[in-house]
Design a protein around this motif. Structure first.
Motif, PDB file in Angstrom:
ATOM      1  N   CYS A   7      53.758   4.577  36.162  1.00 33.56           N
ATOM      2  CA  CYS A   7      53.452   4.927  34.207  1.00 33.56           C
ATOM      3  C   CYS A   7      51.763   4.004  34.252  1.00 33.56           C
ATOM      4  O   CYS A   7      52.085   3.328  34.002  1.00 33.56           O
ATOM      5  N   PHE A   8      51.420   5.315  34.444  1.00 35.11           N
ATOM      6  CA  PHE A   8      50.222   5.013  34.194  1.00 35.11           C
ATOM      7  C   PHE A   8      49.266   4.907  32.889  1.00 35.11           C
ATOM      8  O   PHE A   8      49.376   6.411  32.955  1.00 35.11           O
ATOM      9  N   SER A   9      48.646   4.893  31.651  1.00 35.07           N
ATOM     10  CA  SER A   9      47.562   5.718  30.842  1.00 35.07           C
ATOM     11  C   SER A   9      46.721   4.459  30.438  1.00 35.07           C
ATOM     12  O   SER A   9      47.282   2.943  30.415  1.00 35.07           O
ATOM     13  N   LEU A  10      45.608   5.213  31.112  1.00 36.28           N
ATOM     14  CA  LEU A  10      44.308   4.764  30.098  1.00 36.28           C
ATOM     15  C   LEU A  10      43.681   5.016  29.545  1.00 36.28           C
ATOM     16  O   LEU A  10      43.167   5.967  29.540  1.00 36.28           O
ATOM     17  N   THR A  11      43.195   4.445  28.675  1.00 39.19           N
ATOM     18  CA  THR A  11      41.873   4.701  27.305  1.00 39.19           C
ATOM     19  C   THR A  11      40.235   4.186  27.789  1.00 39.19           C
ATOM     20  O   THR A  11      40.889   2.572  27.066  1.00 39.19           O
ATOM     21  N   SER A  12      39.702   4.799  27.807  1.00 36.84           N
ATOM     22  CA  SER A  12      38.748   4.024  26.971  1.00 36.84           C
ATOM     23  C   SER A  12      37.335   5.071  26.140  1.00 36.84           C
ATOM     24  O   SER A  12      37.346   6.138  26.552  1.00 36.84           O
ATOM     25  N   GLU A  13      37.091   4.428  25.519  1.00 44.83           N
ATOM     26  CA  GLU A  13      36.897   4.873  24.303  1.00 44.83           C
ATOM     27  C   GLU A  13      34.774   4.655  24.460  1.00 44.83           C
ATOM     28  O   GLU A  13      34.013   5.367  23.182  1.00 44.83           O
ATOM     29  N   CYS A  14      34.040   4.200  24.917  1.00 46.30           N
ATOM     30  CA  CYS A  14      32.783   3.920  25.327  1.00 46.30           C
ATOM     31  C   CYS A  14      32.114   5.237  27.082  1.00 46.30           C
ATOM     32  O   CYS A  14      32.962   5.457  27.740  1.00 46.30           O
ATOM     33  N   TYR A  15      31.346   6.314  26.688  1.00 53.01           N
ATOM     34  CA  TYR A  15      30.824   6.907  28.266  1.00 53.01           C
ATOM     35  C   TYR A  15      31.099   5.730  29.494  1.00 53.01           C
ATOM     36  O   TYR A  15      30.121   4.662  29.209  1.00 53.01           O
ATOM     37  N   LYS A  67      54.107   9.156  36.047  1.00 54.39           N
ATOM     38  CA  LYS A  67      53.580   9.827  34.181  1.00 54.39           C
ATOM     39  C   LYS A  67      51.900   8.948  34.496  1.00 54.39           C
ATOM     40  O   LYS A  67      51.807   7.961  34.727  1.00 54.39           O
ATOM     41  N   LEU A  68      51.041  10.288  33.961  1.00 60.34           N
ATOM     42  CA  LEU A  68      49.411  10.048  34.082  1.00 60.34           C
ATOM     43  C   LEU A  68      49.349  10.354  32.356  1.00 60.34           C
ATOM     44  O   LEU A  68      49.034  10.810  32.056  1.00 60.34           O
ATOM     45  N   THR A  69      48.585   9.352  32.000  1.00 60.45           N
ATOM     46  CA  THR A  69      48.050   9.480  30.359  1.00 60.45           C
ATOM     47  C   THR A  69      46.238   8.608  30.087  1.00 60.45           C
ATOM     48  O   THR A  69      46.027   7.635  31.316  1.00 60.45           O
ATOM     49  N   LEU A  70      45.210  10.210  30.324  1.00 61.19           N
ATOM     50  CA  LEU A  70      44.143   9.669  30.698  1.00 61.19           C
ATOM     51  C   LEU A  70      43.317   9.745  29.108  1.00 61.19           C
ATOM     52  O   LEU A  70      43.387  11.023  28.590  1.00 61.19           O
ATOM     53  N   PHE A  71      42.601   9.664  28.768  1.00 66.02           N
ATOM     54  CA  PHE A  71      42.035   9.546  27.384  1.00 66.02           C
ATOM     55  C   PHE A  71      40.602   8.719  27.691  1.00 66.02           C
ATOM     56  O   PHE A  71      39.992   7.661  27.179  1.00 66.02           O
ATOM     57  N   LEU A  72      39.134   9.775  28.063  1.00 67.22           N
ATOM     58  CA  LEU A  72      37.975   9.682  29.227  1.00 67.22           C
ATOM     59  C   LEU A  72      36.961   9.789  27.593  1.00 67.22           C
ATOM     60  O   LEU A  72      37.099  11.570  27.747  1.00 67.22           O
ATOM     61  N   LEU A  73      35.693   9.763  28.221  1.00 67.85           N
ATOM     62  CA  LEU A  73      34.868   9.882  27.519  1.00 67.85           C
ATOM     63  C   LEU A  73      33.544   9.725  28.684  1.00 67.85           C
ATOM     64  O   LEU A  73      33.435   8.742  29.142  1.00 67.85           O
TER      65      LEU A  73
END
Length: 364
Positions: free
Chosen positions: A95-103, A123-129
């Motif tokens: 399970c890997f979740s990656l979040t980054s709120e900067c471009y 399970k993969l979660t990505l929140f990317l700009l």
């Protein structure tokens, strides 16, 4: 501190690590993570915030021998400054979740390479700009061909990916929103939402693709191309466009984001259809509004009680001149109701409070 926890917790299996000071997160320094003491033979789940992409790579270099779940938020994903192996497979990671709120521009050469190492991921979660130069948007075909094809055991994918492209020197045919939707349908994804600029403005275009139902509490860079939907989990929304936002779009947002608490409006273009704004809009849960980089039309849009009702607004970020203009130097009764509950106003520069300032904002 992180090293100390690992050294003392010899049998630790689940760790959430985040330091707080004066309400702001203090991310772990690279120095601590690279320390030879940052090892564990028992930890299986880690939730953590770090400064850089290098920090993430260090955590996955084998020092956490049993790690199967990593939930990580990275302040800034930029080009690696260290000689860290980003090719060795990670067979234990499920399970890997990656979040980054900067471009970031380090998507292809960093993020994609990292994800390809996770052969047994379930399970993969990505929140990317993501920002790209002389390129096109990230769509379903790119996601599959560059990442998902390397994850044969993946059974759940949750994502929100904003792409900002700058195409100045070459011509790139940008896909329409229908093209982007079809790119996901062809690869048999779960339902996906999307909106995209089909034409560049000042060489720039935006696209946002996201899995449905939307699982994140933040929604970045909503534009006039937004297609609508229900986003019950979103509490923080940023709007940005180089074309004006009209009253009807704000009406749609109040409906589609029913539990919105914080709103940022980034738009310097004046509204064109002010005379058609006859329906009152209510943001029931909105407590913080940022209009610092917004045209004065949007200050009027939100503060005039004939246009918008903000019964729980507590914090306002705004330019002083805009506030003075729309409140008529703090005498306008039509804006007083939406201002009367304010407990904090963040203004761009120092000013001397006029005589009636505190009577207009009685809770400051």
């Amino acid at each position: 501190m992180f090293e100390l926890i690992l050294s003392l917790g010899k049998c630790l299996v689940d760790l959430t690590f985040s330091e707080w000071f004066s309400g702001k997160s203090l991310h772990i320094s690279t120095l601590n993570i690279t320390s030879t003491g940052c090892v564990s033979s028992s930890l299986t789940k880690l939730k953590i915030e770090v400064n850089t992409f290098d920090d993430c790579l260090y955590l996955l270099d084998g020092r956490l021998q049993c790690l199967s779940t990593l939930i990580i938020k990275i302040f800034e994903i930029c080009y690696s400054l260290a000689n860290i192996d980003n090719k060795k497979t990670l067979p234990k990671l499920k399970c890997f979740s990656l979040t980054s709120e900067c471009y970031t521009q380090f998507y292809d050469d960093g993020i994609v390479l990292l994800l390809r190492r996770m052969l047994n991921l379930e399970k993969l979660t990505l929140f990317l700009l993501v920002s790209k130069i002389e390129s096109t948007y990230i769509d379903g075909i790119q996601l599959y061909d560059e990442i998902l094809i390397f994850m044969p055991r993946l059974n759940k994918l949750t994502f929100s990916i904003n792409t900002l492209v700058f195409n100045r020197y070459i011509t790139v045919d940008l896909p329409s929103n229908d093209d982007i939707q079809n790119s996901f349908i062809k690869r048999r994804y779960q339902p996906v939402g999307s909106y995209a600029d089909e034409k560049l403005t000042d060489y720039a275009g935006r696209c946002h693709v996201y899995s449905l139902p939307y699982e994140f509490d933040c929604f970045y860079h909503l534009t006039n191309c937004f297609q609508g939907g229900i986003f019950n989990k979103v509490r923080w929304l940023a709007m940005a466009d180089q074309h004006p936002f009209e009253h009807e779009l704000f009406k749609k947002i109040s409906h589609d984001f029913p539990f919105l608490q914080k709103l940022v409006v980034l738009n310097s273009k004046p509204q064109k259809n002010k005379q058609h704004a006859s329906t009152l809009i209510t943001f029931v849960h909105l407590v913080e509004l940022n209009l610092r980089l917004a045209h004065t039309n949007y200050v009027e849009q939100f503060l005039l009680e004939t246009k918008t009702c903000l019964p729980h607004l507590k914090n306002l970020v705004i330019e002083y001149e805009s506030l003075v203009m729309i409140t008529n130097n703090f005498t306008n009764d039509a804006t007083h109701r939406n201002c009367s509950q304010l407990r904090r106003i963040d203004i761009d520069k120092p000013f001397i409070c006029p005589e009636n300032f505190h009577s207009y904002f009685p809770l400051l």
